[in-house]
Design a protein around this motif. Structure first.
Motif, mmCIF file in Angstrom:
data_model
loop_
_atom_site.group_PDB
_atom_site.id
_atom_site.type_symbol
_atom_site.label_atom_id
_atom_site.label_comp_id
_atom_site.label_asym_id
_atom_site.label_seq_id
_atom_site.Cartn_x
_atom_site.Cartn_y
_atom_site.Cartn_z
ATOM 1 N N LEU A 87 -91.708 -75.607 42.894
ATOM 2 C CA LEU A 87 -90.984 -76.043 41.773
ATOM 3 C C LEU A 87 -90.071 -76.151 41.136
ATOM 4 O O LEU A 87 -88.932 -76.186 41.285
ATOM 5 N N TYR A 111 -90.006 -83.677 48.859
ATOM 6 C CA TYR A 111 -91.749 -83.310 48.147
ATOM 7 C C TYR A 111 -92.016 -84.052 46.132
ATOM 8 O O TYR A 111 -90.775 -84.036 45.988
ATOM 9 N N LEU A 220 -98.262 -67.874 43.070
ATOM 10 C CA LEU A 220 -97.307 -69.101 43.537
ATOM 11 C C LEU A 220 -96.117 -68.381 42.717
ATOM 12 O O LEU A 220 -95.635 -67.705 42.049
HETATM 13 C C1 LIG Z 1 -92.824 -79.071 50.603
HETATM 14 C C2 LIG Z 1 -92.887 -78.511 49.298
HETATM 15 N N1 LIG Z 1 -91.918 -77.746 48.408
HETATM 16 C C3 LIG Z 1 -92.325 -77.464 47.409
HETATM 17 C C4 LIG Z 1 -93.822 -77.252 46.589
HETATM 18 C C5 LIG Z 1 -93.755 -76.352 45.481
HETATM 19 O O1 LIG Z 1 -94.711 -75.434 45.698
HETATM 20 P P1 LIG Z 1 -95.459 -74.314 44.141
HETATM 21 O O2 LIG Z 1 -96.786 -75.582 44.510
HETATM 22 O O3 LIG Z 1 -94.958 -73.166 44.576
HETATM 23 O O4 LIG Z 1 -94.385 -75.046 43.235
HETATM 24 C C6 LIG Z 1 -94.656 -77.792 47.313
HETATM 25 C C7 LIG Z 1 -96.209 -78.112 47.308
HETATM 26 O O5 LIG Z 1 -96.989 -78.268 47.384
HETATM 27 C C8 LIG Z 1 -94.866 -78.494 48.337
HETATM 28 O O6 LIG Z 1 -95.333 -78.877 49.660
#
Ligand SMILES: Cc1ncc(COP(=O)(O)O)c(C=O)c1O
Length: 396
Positions: A87, A111, A220
């Motif tokens: 994110l 997302y 993460l």
């Molecule tokens: C498609 C997608 N993009 C980005 C993310 C974000 O990743 P993070 O959990 O490392 O913030 C997620 C998390 O579930 C995701 O499913």
């Protein structure tokens, strides 16, 4: 200095130094905030926008640059930046590329937190957020104000595979930057920088390394990858200004897992495909959603782009509307091997339930009404996962 140091000082200035080239399989881990300059010449001659500048921990260390290069290579890109989560990598792109009055287009199945971040920018900075239907590229209608198009293949939760070829062509024609959330494909299912017979390429990818590259469900991290040096420098500058940095120890964990990522991805993809026909036979489900399902939405686009036949480890089901929220909660609570939790790409299979009516902005007539459950397939054996699903369904 050859004087004998007092005990506290001696503790800090330890005599033994690591050899320059120690042939261990995994590279050494550098942890740094301060990086010591050899002399004032080195201090004054540093160029913090250089690809391999070592002047402060937030800019990078050999550890972080190595993983960034590996991720760029896996995805078919040339330059990469790391961020502390997927994110945070998304937010880096949004805050770097969008300014007051700009328009950004996102798929309705993007997302969720990406959409929420863009909606926040819309409120704070008068950025226009436009939503297109992931099953219809014609609903993406760029204007002179459009700066950025977000793509996700397959999309989140409902897993429709978009018409990447036409979306990217339209964006390129309109001079719009294309950003692909490449977490699902992980650089393995398709090459985002060279897909289709016409060798199309997105401008940049974002990847939640939290999923397949980490593979453990415990780290993460995120990345941004591009082939475009100018774009990279723009992102680099924002990355430095925002102080976006990752821990060397976390990077080392991802690097260790990276060696087995392709094998894990293939296995999880295969187990999911093996479960698919059985899932489709279960009378409790109104619909099974998977991009490599011949009856699925976007199957032809998945086939066009994912020549590898790979399709990650995600599959969703929509329960028939006679099963209310409580019934679906009972099903989820009854599962033993599938654990209730967010995320995917780890060793343990996960389950999560969603109510689409609270998640989508556009009509989605291709989807049945009912509670949606997403399964993230881990590294367990297919027979055990199927038995677990069977026993949980039997209580309904
Ligand atoms: C498609 C997608 N993009 C980005 C993310 C974000 O990743 P993070 O959990 O490392 O913030 C997620 C998390 O579930 C995701 O499913």
């Amino acid at each position: 200095m050859s004087v004998k140091l007092l005990p506290q000082t001696a503790l800090i200035h330890a005599p033994r130094k690591a050899p320059q080239l120690l042939n261990s399989i995994q590279p050494p881990v550098y942890r740094a905030s301060t990086i010591i300059f050899n002399n004032t010449d080195a201090l004054f001659n540093r160029h913090w926008t250089d690809d391999y500048d070592y002047s402060y921990g937030t800019h990078g260390t050999p550890t972080t640059y190595t993983l960034a290069d590996q991720i760029a290579q896996i995805e078919g890109g040339l330059h990469s930046l790391l961020a502390p989560s997927g994110l945070s990598a998304i937010n880096l792109v949004n805050s770097c590329l969008l300014a007051k009055g700009d328009e950004v287009w996102v798929a309705d199945n993007i997302y969720g937190p990406n959409m929420e971040h863009l909606q926040y920018l819309q409120k704070q900075y008068a950025i226009q957020v436009k939503v297109y239907d992931p099953t219809n590229a014609n609903t993406f209608r760029p204007s002179a104000k459009t700066k950025l198009l977000w793509l996700e293949a397959a999309g989140s939760v409902t897993l429709e595979f978009p018409d990447l070829v036409n979306l990217v062509k339209k964006a390129q024609h309109a001079g719009v930057i294309t950003a692909l959330d490449n977490t699902w494909g992980a650089g393995l299912a398709f090459n985002a920088f060279d897909f289709s017979e016409q060798h199309l390429s997105v401008d940049l990818t974002v990847h939640a390394l939290t999923k397949y590259p980490s593979g453990g469900g415990d780290i993460l991290m995120g990345s941004v990858v591009t082939r475009d040096k100018t774009l990279y420098h723009k992102l680099w500058q924002m990355h430095a200004l925002q102080g976006v940095s990752v821990s060397g120890d976390d990077v080392a964990q991802v690097q260790r897992s990276l060696c087995s990522m392709r094998l894990r991805y293939q296995q999880q993809s295969q187990t999911t495909l093996e479960l698919l026909p059985w899932l489709k036979q279960q009378p409790q489900f109104a619909q099974v959603l998977h991009p490599a399902d011949t009856e699925g939405h976007g199957y032809q686009y998945w086939q066009e782009v994912c020549e590898s036949g790979l399709s990650a480890g995600l599959v969703s089901v929509i329960f028939k509307s006679e099963y209310d929220l409580q019934a679906v909660r009972n099903f989820c609570d009854q599962l033993q091997l599938f654990k209730l939790g967010f995320s995917w790409g780890g060793p343990i299979s996960l389950v999560m339930l969603y109510q689409l009516k609270h998640m989508r902005q556009l009509p989605h007539n291709h989807l049945e009404q009912g509670i949606l459950v997403r399964f993230c397939i881990g590294l367990e054996q297919r027979e055990d996962l199927q038995a677990d699903l069977e026993q949980a369904l039997s209580i309904l």
